[in-house]
Write an enzyme that holds these catalytic residues in place. Sequence first.
Site, PDB file in Angstrom:
ATOM      1  N   HIS A   1      58.000 -51.756   6.953  1.00 41.20           N
ATOM      2  CA  HIS A   1      56.855 -50.850   6.755  1.00 41.20           C
ATOM      3  C   HIS A   1      55.538 -51.581   6.560  1.00 41.20           C
ATOM      4  CE1 HIS A   1      59.172 -47.065   6.017  1.00 41.20           C
ATOM      5  NE2 HIS A   1      60.107 -47.928   5.637  1.00 41.20           N
TER       6      HIS A   1
ATOM      7  N   LYS B   1      44.529 -41.166   0.084  1.00 39.38           N
ATOM      8  CA  LYS B   1      45.614 -42.145   0.278  1.00 39.38           C
ATOM      9  C   LYS B   1      45.486 -43.164  -0.838  1.00 39.38           C
ATOM     10  CE  LYS B   1      43.837 -43.062   4.412  1.00 39.38           C
ATOM     11  NZ  LYS B   1      44.894 -43.137   5.368  1.00 39.38           N
ATOM     12  N   ARG B   2      46.447 -44.083  -0.950  1.00 37.18           N
ATOM     13  CA  ARG B   2      46.295 -45.137  -1.946  1.00 37.18           C
ATOM     14  C   ARG B   2      44.971 -45.872  -1.741  1.00 37.18           C
ATOM     15  NH1 ARG B   2      50.607 -46.100  -5.814  1.00 37.18           N
ATOM     16  NH2 ARG B   2      49.547 -48.078  -6.136  1.00 37.18           N
TER      17      ARG B   2
ATOM     18  N   LYS C   1      42.419 -50.222   3.503  1.00 39.44           N
ATOM     19  CA  LYS C   1      42.231 -48.821   3.915  1.00 39.44           C
ATOM     20  C   LYS C   1      40.741 -48.456   3.940  1.00 39.44           C
ATOM     21  CE  LYS C   1      46.750 -47.532   1.996  1.00 39.44           C
ATOM     22  NZ  LYS C   1      47.619 -46.862   2.968  1.00 39.44           N
TER      23      LYS C   1
ATOM     24  N   THR D   1      50.950 -41.679   7.408  1.00 41.68           N
ATOM     25  CA  THR D   1      51.548 -40.365   7.643  1.00 41.68           C
ATOM     26  C   THR D   1      50.564 -39.282   7.214  1.00 41.68           C
ATOM     27  OG1 THR D   1      52.676 -40.678   5.532  1.00 41.68           O
ATOM     28  CG2 THR D   1      54.004 -40.952   7.525  1.00 41.68           C
TER      29      THR D   1
ATOM     30  N   LYS E   1      49.505 -35.505   8.693  1.00 40.10           N
ATOM     31  CA  LYS E   1      49.451 -34.256   7.911  1.00 40.10           C
ATOM     32  C   LYS E   1      48.081 -33.596   8.047  1.00 40.10           C
ATOM     33  CE  LYS E   1      52.645 -36.524   4.876  1.00 40.10           C
ATOM     34  NZ  LYS E   1      52.681 -37.446   3.724  1.00 40.10           N
TER      35      LYS E   1
HETATM   36  O1  RUG Z   1      51.612 -48.735   4.246  1.00 36.31           O
HETATM   37  C1  RUG Z   1      52.720 -48.112   4.874  1.00 36.31           C
HETATM   38  C2  RUG Z   1      52.246 -46.947   5.721  1.00 36.31           C
HETATM   39  O2  RUG Z   1      51.439 -47.391   6.753  1.00 36.31           O
HETATM   40  C3  RUG Z   1      53.440 -46.211   6.298  1.00 36.31           C
HETATM   41  O3  RUG Z   1      53.040 -45.033   6.943  1.00 36.31           O
HETATM   42  C4  RUG Z   1      54.434 -45.857   5.197  1.00 36.31           C
HETATM   43  C5  RUG Z   1      55.699 -45.243   5.738  1.00 36.31           C
HETATM   44  O4  RUG Z   1      56.203 -45.991   6.790  1.00 36.31           O
HETATM   45  O5  RUG Z   1      54.801 -47.012   4.464  1.00 36.31           O
HETATM   46  C6  RUG Z   1      53.691 -47.617   3.822  1.00 36.31           C
HETATM   47  N1  RUG Z   1      54.214 -48.670   2.951  1.00 36.31           N
HETATM   48  C7  RUG Z   1      54.486 -49.934   3.236  1.00 36.31           C
HETATM   49  N2  RUG Z   1      54.505 -48.454   1.690  1.00 36.31           N
HETATM   50  N3  RUG Z   1      54.971 -49.556   1.171  1.00 36.31           N
HETATM   51  C8  RUG Z   1      54.961 -50.484   2.078  1.00 36.31           C
HETATM   52  C9  RUG Z   1      55.362 -51.898   1.850  1.00 36.31           C
HETATM   53  O6  RUG Z   1      56.475 -51.980   1.003  1.00 36.31           O
END
Ligand code: RUG
Length: 831
Positions: free
Chosen positions: A374, A565-566, A571, A673, A677
């Site tokens: 991810h 978002k975070r 970002k 994601t 949405k």
């Molecule tokens: O930062 C990513 C997002 O881009 C992605 O959409 C989401 C689901 O695949 O995962 C996020 N992410 C990546 N959250 N934690 C991580 C690294 O552990």
Amino acid sequence: MPARKQSSGTVPPGPEHTRTGLSAETLRQAFLDNLFYIQGRFPEIATDDDRYQALSYTVRDRLLHRWVRTIQAYKERDPRTVCYLSAEYLPGPHLANNLLSLGIVDATREALRGLGLDLDAILDHEEEPGLGNGGLGRLAACFMDSLATLEIPAIGYGIRYEYGIFDQKIQDGWQVETSDTWLHYGNPWEVRRPGICYDVRIGGRTEHVTDEHGRLRVHWRHADLFRGVAYDTPVAGYGVETVNLLRLWRAEAAEDFDFTVFNQGDYVGAVMRKVRSETISKVLYPNDEADSGKRLRLLQQYFFVSCSLQDMLRIFATTGRPLAEFHAKFAAQLNDTHPTIAVAELMRLLVDEHGLDWDEAWQATRHTFAYTNHTLLPEALEKWPLPLFADVLPRHLEIVYEINRRFLDDMRLRYPDDPARIARLSIIDETPPKYVRMAHLASVGGHAINGVAALHTRLLGTTVLKDFHDIWPDKFQNKTNGVTPRRFLMLANPGLADLLTEALGDGWTRDLERLRGLEGLADDPAFQDRWRQAKLIRKAALAERLRAGQGNAIDPASLFDIQAKRIHEYKRQHLNLLHVVTLYNRLKHAPDADVPARTVLFGGKAAPGYAMAKLIIKLINAVAEVVNRDPDMRDRLKVVFVPDYNVKVAQSVYPAADLSEQISTAGMEASGTGNMKFSLNGALTIGTLDGANVEIREAVGPDNFFLFGLDADEAVRTRAAGYRPYALYERDPELRAAVDLIAGGHFAHGDAGLFRPLVDHLLGRDDYLLLADYRAYVDCQDRVADAWRDPARWTRMAILNVARMGRFSSDRAIAEYCRDIWNVAPARVDG
Ligand code: RUG
């Protein structure tokens, strides 16, 4: 909403079916019964929580009935089962979603109305389980929804954190974290299973002995022992009978009380062991944190993985099949590297505990696991310092060494003259103090590796995992993320959902591609009117929520420009702010300028230890404070920070957006994601060619997407060519004015030092290329404003966005995983 037939089957006796009936009258009766028999209350003295609990138990009863039948069906048919291993789940509030899945929203509303109660007020009372940080945990929850809806046998395994992601408060513009006490009032959705519990050992040393048959055996003389107890939450499919299982583990002491210590008079010491054990599942780790608390995190990962694999082995034993066929029964997905220790643990269980030989065990292990990556961010790619790993998991380290030895021997045959490549491929990073690279373990120990968007998968294979891609190109796959239309359209945006159903029928709720039927209505003035009405209702609802919550007055007719978002530098919430400050400067210099009114909303949490992200939150609030009270703005510019962004808040934010900000530095956001949405709820996207934005733009058409900025390859080239952000600052007067205003303390009551770290970073290094993209972004925002001035054009674009979002359903993503990675098929549960 489609009418649902009442379930037949194993209905308990009794004329009223108070535990299963779906009519308003039975629901009303069941609600009152539960209020009385579970909460010990009668309506006149019931609190909000009593009502919430009573209704939740009413709904849970109806789910349990299907749940039991699902388990029966799986037991009879013994299908291949997906085990989703994830350290995080962000399911959001359960009650409304379960009402939706059961098809009893209207009946429940009616039942409560008969008692003078409002369903929405009860729904609003639910405290959601914040068992994840953001996108990754929410994806896991969308996947659980789709697995059940597609009738795929599946178990989600994870950790039942006692404290989930922190609650965010804003004080004096700063983020303040408070602990999340989601279990305070109890959790009606979970069923504790004291009988399903496993011992988990850690520490100590190993002994290698030869048994009476001359076989080498390894005994693990552990130092500590914990117990994991299962807590099960039902996950109902929409419009089907399937109810799958989310099984979360809580850590407990193997024995509650240490009597030896107690009898020696050390009363505190006697309970210490219990306290120490429970610490393991106490709290979710915030991501983006530095290395603090690494040991506990490794313990958490091992703890939940070990319990889950032992549970899978227990289930497998009931099939009577030989253990070497374990992989024929289970497809286990590693959701990021967090559960990757599972590769070594399954080997340990099969070889040490069940006596399989190494090759047989390796065959089963490799065919069981698959790995989803991810992130490409180096700081998020987990590697465990070897001394720590050895201390906590001495036997697993031996197993990892053995896996690595065999793997590297093969690689040396393939690349006899390339020791540098062998070192790069190794599961062990030899840089002192040495590390275990978990992404390498996952790549070697699984049969498939996937990224979460096309661009991300390409970059994965050409950068971070390039050496693995060279050896196993066929192991790499792309599985672009998706989101569930049930929660994020039907629940979040009922007005739009009704309009869609009226136009297309209700088939889109389970086959999102059917939204394409909207294309023909994109230019229909009457439909456009209704579309705008539906949007305005959600904007007014969000405005009202913000007015009631924080006293913000915002105009629902203004352009709602939202970034939720975070908070992270990549970002680029601060790029958005540079645009806000640019608009502010323009309006200050030309107070009569004809600019459309815009409300810029932000939402998101910063990791508690991430100072720059917290400073960005402060800057958002500082800019808001100045802009919102400047009379020159004449309500044409407002800035609002929506606190405590979570799934519940998100459900009110997505439907209210006109413009979705997806402006990360190209090449850094794996997928996103939220971008899906927003677009699914009729927002237009302003975005870079990053993550799934690329595919969203392709799907909705370039004319319906506001694109700006460097692409991923250009970003790499810009950095390589000796990027000098200061030169850009000097060259662009609007950029300079915006930066200078922030640097000079205009938004900090004259304190020029407050935002200095942020400004210095932008002018000095600008790792995330904000200044490189600034001009393109601001010009693109001008194009957004032009489009917004033409409501017919804007609405057409919005309709086409929704019409073409079908591909981004998590049902599509799950169907692809089932077909290409898991090799599983639906197992229908009859009603
Ligand atoms: O930062 C990513 C997002 O881009 C992605 O959409 C989401 C689901 O695949 O995962 C996020 N992410 C990546 N959250 N934690 C991580 C690294 O552990």
